[in-house]
Design an enzyme around this catalytic site. Sequence first.
Site, short mmCIF file in Angstrom:
data_model
loop_
_atom_site.label_atom_id
_atom_site.label_comp_id
_atom_site.label_asym_id
_atom_site.label_seq_id
_atom_site.Cartn_x
_atom_site.Cartn_y
_atom_site.Cartn_z
N ASP A 101 0.97 -9.57 -23.64
CA ASP A 101 0.61 -8.21 -24.08
C ASP A 101 -0.26 -8.28 -25.34
OD1 ASP A 101 3.08 -6.12 -22.82
OD2 ASP A 101 3.34 -8.27 -22.76
N GLU A 124 -1.34 0.13 -26.83
CA GLU A 124 0.13 0.19 -26.86
C GLU A 124 0.74 -0.66 -27.98
OE1 GLU A 124 2.20 -1.11 -23.31
OE2 GLU A 124 4.14 -0.76 -24.24
N ASP A 189 -3.54 -0.30 -22.13
CA ASP A 189 -2.23 -0.90 -21.88
C ASP A 189 -2.50 -2.35 -21.47
OD1 ASP A 189 0.33 -1.61 -21.22
OD2 ASP A 189 0.78 0.26 -20.18
N ILE A 191 -0.63 -4.99 -20.96
CA ILE A 191 0.14 -5.33 -19.75
C ILE A 191 1.01 -4.11 -19.46
CG2 ILE A 191 1.97 -6.71 -18.70
CD1 ILE A 191 0.99 -9.14 -20.07
N ASP A 192 0.71 -3.46 -18.37
CA ASP A 192 1.57 -2.37 -17.94
C ASP A 192 2.53 -2.96 -16.90
OD1 ASP A 192 2.54 0.27 -17.65
OD2 ASP A 192 1.29 0.54 -15.85
N THR A 194 5.45 -4.67 -18.05
CA THR A 194 5.79 -5.96 -18.66
C THR A 194 7.00 -6.59 -17.96
OG1 THR A 194 4.92 -5.12 -20.74
CG2 THR A 194 6.22 -7.12 -20.88
N SER A 320 4.36 -0.81 -12.65
CA SER A 320 3.05 -0.61 -13.29
C SER A 320 2.10 0.34 -12.56
CB SER A 320 2.33 -1.95 -13.51
OG SER A 320 1.68 -2.36 -12.31
N LYS A 323 0.85 1.06 -8.77
CA LYS A 323 1.21 2.18 -7.87
C LYS A 323 -0.02 3.08 -7.65
CE LYS A 323 5.02 3.22 -10.38
NZ LYS A 323 5.39 1.97 -11.08
N ARG A 337 6.84 10.08 -9.97
CA ARG A 337 7.52 9.60 -11.18
C ARG A 337 8.26 10.81 -11.76
NH1 ARG A 337 6.04 5.04 -14.01
NH2 ARG A 337 6.66 4.88 -16.18
N ASP A 350 -0.30 4.57 -20.13
CA ASP A 350 0.39 4.30 -18.87
C ASP A 350 -0.25 5.06 -17.70
OD1 ASP A 350 2.37 2.47 -19.58
OD2 ASP A 350 3.70 4.03 -20.34
N1 LIG Z 1 12.22 6.24 -19.93
C1 LIG Z 1 11.01 6.00 -19.48
N2 LIG Z 1 10.45 6.82 -18.55
C2 LIG Z 1 9.22 6.58 -18.07
N3 LIG Z 1 8.47 5.52 -18.47
C3 LIG Z 1 8.96 4.69 -19.39
C4 LIG Z 1 10.25 4.87 -19.93
N4 LIG Z 1 10.47 3.87 -20.81
C5 LIG Z 1 9.36 3.10 -20.80
N5 LIG Z 1 8.47 3.59 -19.96
C6 LIG Z 1 7.12 3.14 -19.65
O1 LIG Z 1 7.11 2.69 -18.32
C7 LIG Z 1 6.09 1.73 -18.24
C8 LIG Z 1 6.28 0.88 -17.02
O2 LIG Z 1 6.15 1.74 -15.95
P1 LIG Z 1 6.41 1.26 -14.54
O3 LIG Z 1 5.73 2.23 -13.63
O4 LIG Z 1 6.08 -0.18 -14.40
O5 LIG Z 1 7.94 1.41 -14.47
S1 LIG Z 1 8.74 1.23 -13.19
O6 LIG Z 1 7.97 0.70 -12.14
O7 LIG Z 1 9.24 2.58 -12.93
O8 LIG Z 1 9.77 0.32 -13.51
C9 LIG Z 1 6.24 0.96 -19.48
O9 LIG Z 1 4.99 0.38 -19.72
P2 LIG Z 1 4.89 -1.10 -20.28
O10 LIG Z 1 5.66 -1.11 -21.56
O11 LIG Z 1 3.42 -1.21 -20.51
O12 LIG Z 1 5.42 -2.02 -19.25
C10 LIG Z 1 6.66 2.01 -20.51
O13 LIG Z 1 5.58 2.48 -21.27
MG LIG Z 2 2.71 0.60 -19.72
MG LIG Z 3 2.31 -2.33 -21.73
MG LIG Z 4 5.50 -1.87 -23.21
#
Ligand SMILES: Nc1ncnc2c1ncn2[C@@H]1O[C@H](COP(=O)(O)OS(=O)(=O)O)[C@@H](OP(=O)(O)O)[C@H]1O
Ligand SMILES: [Mg+2]
Ligand SMILES: [Mg+2]
Ligand SMILES: [Mg+2]
Length: 408
Positions: A101, A124, A189, A191-192, A194, A320, A323, A337, A350
């Site tokens: 990241d 981020e 972002d 790494i989305d 992570t 991430s 989707k 979502r 995101d």
């Molecule tokens: N509570 C809550 N609700 C919604 N989103 C949140 C929450 N907490 C964290 N995050 C953010 O979710 C990012 C990852 O999203 P994803 O789409 O990979 O999540 S997942 O597939 O549903 O697991 C993740 O991004 P990254 O940190 O870049 O991985 C977060 O920014």
């Molecule tokens: Mg993200």
């Molecule tokens: Mg990220």
């Molecule tokens: Mg993150």
Amino acid sequence: MISSTKTDSPRSRSNWLRVLSRFVLCSTLILALSVALKTRSRLSLLLPSFSHHPAVMSYQQERYIAELAVQRACLLTQKVFFEKAKGTVSKDDKSPVTIGDFGAQALIIQAIRKNFPNDEIVGEEEASSLRQDKDLSAEIWRIAKDIKLDDAESDKVLGGPLPSEESMLDIIDQGNSAGGPKGRIWALDPIDGTKGFLRGGQYAVCLGLIVDGDVKVGAIGTPNLPVDDNATIDASTGTQQEGSSTNGILFSAVLGEGATSRPLSTGTLAQSKPISMRPVANIADAVFCEGVEAAHSAQGDNAAVASLLGITAPSVRLDSQAKYCSIARGAGDIYLRLPVKKDYQEKIWDHAAGDILVREAGGQVTDIYGNRLDFSKGRTLAVNKGVVASPKALQDQVIGAVKTVLKL
Ligand SMILES: Nc1ncnc2c1ncn2[C@@H]1O[C@H](COP(=O)(O)OS(=O)(=O)O)[C@@H](OP(=O)(O)O)[C@H]1O
Ligand SMILES: [Mg+2]
Ligand SMILES: [Mg+2]
Ligand SMILES: [Mg+2]
């Protein structure tokens, strides 16, 4: 003898003079115009910001730089993964952040700064934890300093290698813009997903350009998505393969100019192909794309929405913005979502790149109320709740079902 012809008469001489002066005037104008045009095109090469004037703007330079920057950052994230470079810290919200990241954020911000020095960046990550943890900082520097694109010219366009470990930390911190409704703001972002990255599953390197609150450009690198648009994917199956030519896609979109994809590993601009969402005649035949983390999306509510729409196919579960990418290329149709925590505000990084990618591929992206995502409110989507994306023709039906299930 006075021999006077018409041409010698004072009147005809003045006619000649008039013609001559018009000719000189026209030539001067043409010359001035061509000098002006040449200067303009030279200026726009030397100073990319010159082409930022709305009248001459089509964001091709921004898309080009965004694609290259994302492509280079993906080299770093893959190196981090395959070298098993250790170093994951927990942020205040308990979410993980890795060497990948931080390194990807440094490389991408360097590329933006080099090409668009006056733009702001909402990134981020920030470097404060690295200033406390010298070992982690040194490990990031060890990996990041050698990352370069195969094509030396392109690498030079991005600014070449990072100058030093200390400046790498300063560069990471340049993603600290507050965002907002005015100006050019990149949402990054590095790494989305992570958690997906750590599992060897799906993750995405995401970069979007927001101008006066509206997303204009998006680029997303997904090193673990199959090159084949129709391949079956699932988050539960690890997809990381070193040096894979079957995995790795670079997506991009420019407002009004469509969405494209190309292989991440060997791709050049010329290999980009247009992508679009799958036409779905009957909503019951649609496939959901959902997250993996139960804490990020209310999966029970998703199931209730599917059942209300008569959808029986199992959902594709991916971490991430992969989707958004998947539905944009017809590998799935609807991204849901639905909020779990009432007070959670989605972050602009995101969603910015995914939002434009899906819209340019023929889709609509809204919150659970059917409102467009509003990127003008700062670092978060403060006035939106949840995300719903689907082909334009289906969106009203999906939002109707969401409202019923969530009793909105
Ligand atoms: N509570 C809550 N609700 C919604 N989103 C949140 C929450 N907490 C964290 N995050 C953010 O979710 C990012 C990852 O999203 P994803 O789409 O990979 O999540 S997942 O597939 O549903 O697991 C993740 O991004 P990254 O940190 O870049 O991985 C977060 O920014
Ligand atoms: Mg993200
Ligand atoms: Mg990220
Ligand atoms: Mg993150």
